[in-house]
Scaffold this motif. Structure first.
Motif, mmCIF file in Angstrom:
data_model
loop_
_atom_site.group_PDB
_atom_site.id
_atom_site.type_symbol
_atom_site.label_atom_id
_atom_site.label_comp_id
_atom_site.label_asym_id
_atom_site.label_seq_id
_atom_site.Cartn_x
_atom_site.Cartn_y
_atom_site.Cartn_z
ATOM 1 N N VAL A 1 0.861 -1.181 0.000
ATOM 2 C CA VAL A 1 0.000 0.000 0.000
ATOM 3 C C VAL A 1 0.902 1.237 0.000
ATOM 4 C CG1 VAL A 1 -1.763 1.303 1.255
ATOM 5 C CG2 VAL A 1 -1.842 -1.203 1.237
ATOM 6 N N ILE A 2 0.733 2.087 -1.021
ATOM 7 C CA ILE A 2 1.563 3.288 -1.125
ATOM 8 C C ILE A 2 0.774 4.573 -0.879
ATOM 9 C CG2 ILE A 2 3.342 2.252 -2.588
ATOM 10 C CD1 ILE A 2 1.934 3.608 -5.016
ATOM 11 N N ALA A 3 -0.547 4.493 -0.860
ATOM 12 C CA ALA A 3 -1.382 5.667 -0.584
ATOM 13 C C ALA A 3 -2.774 5.196 -0.189
ATOM 14 C CB ALA A 3 -1.474 6.580 -1.806
ATOM 15 N N VAL A 4 -3.435 5.998 0.646
ATOM 16 C CA VAL A 4 -4.830 5.751 0.989
ATOM 17 C C VAL A 4 -5.597 7.055 0.795
ATOM 18 C CG1 VAL A 4 -4.336 3.875 2.597
ATOM 19 C CG2 VAL A 4 -4.484 6.207 3.459
ATOM 20 N N ASN A 5 -6.877 6.942 0.535
ATOM 21 C CA ASN A 5 -7.711 8.112 0.283
ATOM 22 C C ASN A 5 -8.217 8.659 1.615
ATOM 23 O OD1 ASN A 5 -9.441 10.061 -0.629
ATOM 24 N ND2 ASN A 5 -10.544 8.731 -2.044
#
Length: 130
Positions: A78-82
């Protein structure tokens, strides 16, 4: 029938995957899935840095009707989450393929995308379920 963009790939568990072309993908739940769940009230996001295998439970979406797990259609990190979904979970209802994205993954193997359904196959699965 729900909107099913042809440029995305789909999982049997109703997640969509957008290939960003740089070894990463953006993932969310399909318009069909959010229609079944109803109005979103909460999203439990994964953590940046989480390592995922295919079909891992990665997030939870809660609606006025039910809570549902979101499964990872690909393996990777996982490199980004909203983060915006913390304040506006309804973005999943309003724009499931845009502002309603849930997380981004750096792919362990881009070939995994070939195992996912195209829009036509996903629409056929949805039709079978109805």
């Amino acid at each position: 029938m729900s909107n099913t963009p042809s440029d995305l790939r789909y999982s049997k568990s109703h997640e969509w995957v957008r290939n960003e072309g740089d070894g990463s993908v953006t993932i969310g739940i399909t318009e069909h899935a959010q229609e079944l769940l109803g109005d979103m009230v909460f999203v439990e996001l994964p953590e940046v840095g989480d390592s995922l295998d295919i079909e891992d439970e990665v997030a939870v979406v809660e609606s006025v009707k039910a809570a549902s797990d979101v499964y990872s259609p690909v393996a990777g990190e996982v490199i980004a989450v909203n983060e915006a979904l913390n304040d506006t979970p309804e973005a999943i209802n309003e724009d499931p393929y845009g502002d309603g994205w849930i997380y981004k993954v750096k792919l362990a193997d881009a070939a995994q995308l070939d195992a996912l359904m195209d829009a036509e196959a996903y629409q056929a699965q949805v039709a079978e379920e109805e």
